[in-house]
Scaffold this active site. Structure first.
Site, PDB file in Angstrom:
ATOM      1  N   HIS A 248      -9.865   1.966  -0.123  1.00 20.51           N
ATOM      2  CA  HIS A 248      -8.408   1.820  -0.130  1.00 20.51           C
ATOM      3  C   HIS A 248      -7.930   1.325  -1.497  1.00 20.51           C
ATOM      4  CE1 HIS A 248      -4.409   1.243   1.064  1.00 20.51           C
ATOM      5  NE2 HIS A 248      -4.553   0.540   2.167  1.00 20.51           N
TER       6      HIS A 248
ATOM      7  N   GLU B  36      -1.149   5.189  13.524  1.00 24.19           N
ATOM      8  CA  GLU B  36      -0.844   6.416  12.781  1.00 24.19           C
ATOM      9  C   GLU B  36      -1.087   7.664  13.618  1.00 24.19           C
ATOM     10  OE1 GLU B  36      -1.555   8.502   8.411  1.00 24.19           O
ATOM     11  OE2 GLU B  36      -2.964   6.956   9.094  1.00 24.19           O
TER      12      GLU B  36
ATOM     13  N   HIS C  30      -3.025   8.087   6.157  1.00 21.19           N
ATOM     14  CA  HIS C  30      -3.239   6.790   5.516  1.00 21.19           C
ATOM     15  C   HIS C  30      -4.629   6.296   5.900  1.00 21.19           C
ATOM     16  CE1 HIS C  30      -2.039   3.163   3.487  1.00 21.19           C
ATOM     17  NE2 HIS C  30      -2.247   2.418   4.558  1.00 21.19           N
TER      18      HIS C  30
ATOM     19  N   CYS D 163       0.808  -1.223   0.000  1.00 19.66           N
ATOM     20  CA  CYS D 163       0.000   0.000   0.000  1.00 19.66           C
ATOM     21  C   CYS D 163       0.841   1.273   0.000  1.00 19.66           C
ATOM     22  CB  CYS D 163      -0.934   0.002   1.199  1.00 19.66           C
ATOM     23  SG  CYS D 163      -1.967  -1.480   1.272  1.00 19.66           S
TER      24      CYS D 163
END
Length: 416
Positions: A342, A316, A305, A165
């Protein structure tokens, strides 16, 4: 030798909203979801029946069908997003010197999974002699960079990055370094993914990483919310044109923003889970800010993200607080995956495009669907909920975190 300045002079994308950056950004600012029930194949037997599909994508509007048939869907996405970004940039590669100083670096986390599935079925049903000669050229992850280079005539560096990713963000970061260091004057860079497929969906279902909120797909992705239950699998591509600043100014190009900082770090922890305290991501953010010459208090917006998974969202936000310290409450924080889902290996490119538009339009998209912030996701941070915010944006930090412990952070600045 002083590092050369690098700016963005063209942007293109393919998403559920269509093939324009305008449609992407406008829908995100309105909180409109691109997630719906899967119609590319029958998901009846799956626990998850929703995704962010590019339903109306028609590659024949851009290239002839015979040529398109030799490209997997992820390469088609990459080619269209790159063609539109290139056209917007106004570059001319008919000049040999320009072509040789223009490179391509497009990443993908998975590559040609549609072709793998198609040819595997053919192998089992009809035998090895019926497997297409184009199977390998279509499934290889570097096919996207290769076909873009061929179509546009870019003869400079031609590479591919695969880091799950974080693939697109790493691709853009490494392309940034090439322009900085003088290996190229222009880089066509980004990421592409077309993993809304039977085997990919089945695998992510087995991992228990996807949202099962099938009855309300538009509300399924809810980063930082206490009721989040996983991410939404989406497909698409994003491409940015990175150009040396003086080269862009000389030809009178429109400049969206300056790409000023980049970092790549590793968690060295787990193949799918991030470090619980976000230490690897934090180190990456700090290095990217240092690379850009930006202080923590200078950051106006963080494009997170923000996957809507339990572990990622906590790690995060902890990382953000660790890096920004007493200034962590100031910058706006949002995850556009709340609307798009995503994109896996394309995420970093699409989200950098959103970040650049935030600078150019003085608008910060919201995190949609998030109603009850998880205490572990630090509600004291400046989460943008309810509606998008109109404000001046000078500095953006954009994060991408990938399976394998791959972390990438990019820093954009307004050109003044």
């Amino acid at each position: 030798m002083d590092k050369r300045r690098v700016v963005i002079t063209g942007m293109g994308c393919v998403t559920a909203y269509g093939e324009t950056v305008d449609s992407l950004f406008e829908n995100l600012c309105k909180g409109n979801s691109g997630v719906s029930k899967i119609d590319g194949f029958d998901p009846s037997d799956y626990d998850v029946k929703i995704a962010g599909e590019c339903r109306n994508f028609d590659v024949s509007k851009y290239i002839e069908r015979r040529k398109a048939k030799r490209l997997d869907r992820f390469s088609q996405f990459a080619l269209v997003s790159s063609m539109t970004a290139f056209e917007e940039s106004g570059l001319d590669l008919s000049i040999p010197e320009e072509a040789e100083r223009t490179g391509v670096l497009i990443g993908s986390g998975i590559g040609g999974i549609h072709e793998i599935e198609t040819q595997h079925k053919r192998l089992l049903a009809k035998g090895p002699s019926k497997v297409s000669a184009f199977c390998v050229p279509k499934l290889m992850v570097n096919a996207a960079s290769g076909c873009v280079s061929i179509e546009l005539g870019a003869k400079g560096p031609n590479l591919c990055v695969v880091t799950a990713c974080a693939s697109a963000a790493h691709s853009i970061g490494e392309a940034f370094r090439m322009v900085q260091d003088g290996d190229a004057d222009v880089m066509i860079t980004g990421g592409s993914e077309a993993a809304v497929s039977p085997i990919a969906l089945a695998s992510f279902c087995s991992l228990k990483s996807l949202s099962t909120r099938n009855d309300e797909p538009e509300k399924a992705s809810r980063p930082f919310d206490v009721e989040r239950d996983g991410f939404i699998l989406s497909e698409g591509a994003g491409t940015v044109i990175l150009e040396e600043y003086e080269h862009a100014v000389k030809r009178g190009a429109k400049i969206y923003a300056e790409l000023a900082g980049y970092s790549a770090t590793g968690d060295a922890h787990h193949i799918t889970a991030p470090l619980p305290d976000g230490a690897g991501a934090a180190r990456g953010m700090k290095l990217a800010l240092n690379d850009a010459g930006v202080n923590p208090e200078d950051v106006d917006y963080i494009n997170a993200h923000g996957t809507s998974t339990q572990l990622n969202d906590i790690a995060e936000t902890l990382a953000i607080r660790s890096v920004l310290g007493e200034h962590a409450k100031k910058p706006a924080l949002s995850s556009t995956k709340s609307c798009t889902g995503h994109f896996l290996g394309a995420s970093g490119a699409i989200e950098l495009i959103v970040s650049a538009r935030s600078i150019d339009d003085s608008m910060i998209p919201l995190t949609a669907n998030t109603e009850n912030l998880d205490e572990k996701c630090l509600p004291e941070l400046n989460h943008i909920l309810g509606e998008s915010v109109e404000q001046n944006v000078d500095v953006v930090l954009s994060n991408s975190l990938g399976f394998g412990g791959h972390n990438a952070s990019l820093v954009l600045k307004k050109v003044k």
